[in-house]
Write an enzyme that holds these catalytic residues in place. Structure first.
Site, PDB file in Angstrom:
ATOM      1  N   ASN A  49      30.825  23.878  23.875  1.00  0.00           N
ATOM      2  CA  ASN A  49      31.396  24.677  22.945  1.00  0.00           C
ATOM      3  C   ASN A  49      32.663  24.073  22.067  1.00  0.00           C
ATOM      4  OD1 ASN A  49      33.922  26.829  22.504  1.00  0.00           O
ATOM      5  ND2 ASN A  49      32.078  28.060  22.261  1.00  0.00           N
ATOM      6  N   GLY A  50      32.667  24.156  21.099  1.00  0.00           N
ATOM      7  CA  GLY A  50      33.843  23.280  20.343  1.00  0.00           C
ATOM      8  C   GLY A  50      35.160  23.720  20.565  1.00  0.00           C
ATOM      9  N   HIS A  95      27.310  17.526   2.816  1.00  0.00           N
ATOM     10  CA  HIS A  95      27.704  16.603   3.672  1.00  0.00           C
ATOM     11  C   HIS A  95      28.487  15.438   2.976  1.00  0.00           C
ATOM     12  CE1 HIS A  95      23.774  18.020   5.709  1.00  0.00           C
ATOM     13  NE2 HIS A  95      25.138  18.385   6.423  1.00  0.00           N
ATOM     14  N   ASP A  99      22.613  19.072  12.437  1.00  0.00           N
ATOM     15  CA  ASP A  99      21.529  18.718  11.484  1.00  0.00           C
ATOM     16  C   ASP A  99      21.660  17.112  11.452  1.00  0.00           C
ATOM     17  OD1 ASP A  99      23.585  18.102   9.287  1.00  0.00           O
ATOM     18  OD2 ASP A  99      23.370  20.205   9.044  1.00  0.00           O
ATOM     19  N   ASP A 140      32.009  21.333  11.215  1.00  0.00           N
ATOM     20  CA  ASP A 140      30.745  21.611  10.541  1.00  0.00           C
ATOM     21  C   ASP A 140      30.156  22.629  11.044  1.00  0.00           C
ATOM     22  OD1 ASP A 140      28.283  21.728   9.033  1.00  0.00           O
ATOM     23  OD2 ASP A 140      27.598  19.882   9.675  1.00  0.00           O
ATOM     24  N   SER A 141      30.697  23.988  11.059  1.00  0.00           N
ATOM     25  CA  SER A 141      30.258  25.143  11.950  1.00  0.00           C
ATOM     26  C   SER A 141      29.332  25.906  11.160  1.00  0.00           C
ATOM     27  CB  SER A 141      31.505  25.810  12.245  1.00  0.00           C
ATOM     28  OG  SER A 141      32.054  26.459  11.013  1.00  0.00           O
ATOM     29  N   THR A 142      28.814  26.967  11.701  1.00  0.00           N
ATOM     30  CA  THR A 142      28.246  28.133  11.148  1.00  0.00           C
ATOM     31  C   THR A 142      29.211  28.988  10.539  1.00  0.00           C
ATOM     32  OG1 THR A 142      28.118  29.417  13.320  1.00  0.00           O
ATOM     33  CG2 THR A 142      25.955  27.970  12.689  1.00  0.00           C
ATOM     34  N   ASP A 143      28.970  30.114  10.056  1.00  0.00           N
ATOM     35  CA  ASP A 143      29.759  31.094   9.526  1.00  0.00           C
ATOM     36  C   ASP A 143      30.675  31.647  10.892  1.00  0.00           C
ATOM     37  OD1 ASP A 143      29.621  31.792   6.321  1.00  0.00           O
ATOM     38  OD2 ASP A 143      27.703  31.000   7.078  1.00  0.00           O
ATOM     39  N   GLU A 169      28.190  19.693  20.088  1.00  0.00           N
ATOM     40  CA  GLU A 169      27.239  20.551  19.578  1.00  0.00           C
ATOM     41  C   GLU A 169      26.969  21.408  20.585  1.00  0.00           C
ATOM     42  OE1 GLU A 169      25.273  22.937  17.957  1.00  0.00           O
ATOM     43  OE2 GLU A 169      25.582  21.355  16.491  1.00  0.00           O
TER      44      GLU A 169
END
Length: 286
Positions: A140-141, A64, A88, A158-161, A108
């Site tokens: 959705n971004g 972060h 998060d 700051d996304s997931t994979d 988010e």
């Protein structure tokens, strides 16, 4: 995958990591994500989404701090920030420490992530969700950046994979619309996985970013819970001068803010852009 008291990550086919489970705190699948939150004696609380570690109490500060403060201090005059993902709360927490920032928008896709992390990872956000500068959009971004008329100085992805819901946030189309959402001299940064095991994904991100920004690079940090080597962060902007700032001027910017950090400092900042030769060679070929 869970085997008795052991949780195995399933991001990579032939290699991986495991964590012992002291206690499962939450486990449920919704229309967006398969989520588990559990306690580990070394890493504290861990959240995994779709079988992949997303954050831990023990080492979240590295990720972060690097994803937030590198672009903010390189730019020097950030006022309006867009966070894509980041439910998060860790990126939000770090942004909120900069009192000169005026507006923060978080997009988010899953409100449940925000609620769960408020409950199980309160130190991640450190009450930043109460900051009056924050606006939360549940969307959705990619859809948001396609449709919004707002402009930002900084976009942090700051996304997931790049699997499941996170796949859209690595497409050329996403970078194109992020570019359109940035003011002149705006900056885009995002998490881009571990190069040693996700080389193809990072090469594709590099190609897609190069289609949209004049200055494209990656910087890095070593984060223990992200298995396989150094974590890569993507960098894109049209201002080629940001990364030319000398270390004394950078140190002055940091000192003037009167902030303290657990990982980030001026030397880490500058050196993070110095990539190993095997990464440079691979990117050059792409």
């Amino acid at each position: 995958m869970i085997n008795e008291k052991i949780w195995h990550e399933k991001l990579h086919r032939h290699v991986g990591q495991y964590f012992s489970i002291d206690k499962i705190l939450y486990q449920k699948k919704n229309k967006y994500h398969d989520i588990i939150i559990f306690q580990n004696s070394i890493m504290g609380r861990i959240m995994a989404i779709d079988g992949v570690v997303q954050t831990t109490e023990k080492d979240e500060f590295i990720y972060h701090e690097m994803l937030t403060h590198v672009p903010i201090f390189y730019h020097g005059l950030i006022k309006n920030v867009l966070i894509v993902g980041g439910g998060d709360g860790g990126i939000l927490r770090e942004i909120c420490r900069h009192k000169s920032i005026e507006n923060i928008t978080m997009v988010e896709i899953d409100l449940n992530i925000i609620d769960l992390c408020k409950q199980f990872f309160p130190k991640h956000n450190n009450n930043a969700y109460k900051d009056p500068r924050l606006k939360i959009v549940i969307d959705n971004g990619l859809n948001f950046v396609q449709k919004t008329k707002e402009k930002f100085d900084l976009i942090i992805s700051d996304s997931t994979d790049p699997i499941g819901c996170g796949k859209d946030l690595f497409l050329s189309d996403f970078y194109f619309h992020c570019k359109n959402c940035l003011v002149k001299n705006g900056i885009f940064v995002g998490q881009n996985g571990v190069f040693f095991l996700q080389k193809n994904d990072i090469n594709q991100s590099y190609k897609n970013l190069k289609k949209n920004f004049h200055d494209v690079s990656f910087y890095q940090a070593t984060i223990p819970s992200y298995y396989g080597g150094t974590m890569m962060f993507s960098w894109g902007t049209d201002n080629i001068d940001f990364r030319q700032i000398n270390i004394k001027n950078l140190e002055k910017r940091i000192k003037d803010k009167k902030l303290t950090f657990n990982y980030y400092n001026s030397n880490i900042h500058i050196s993070s852009f110095y990539l190993p030769q095997y990464i440079i060679n691979t990117l050059d070929k792409s």
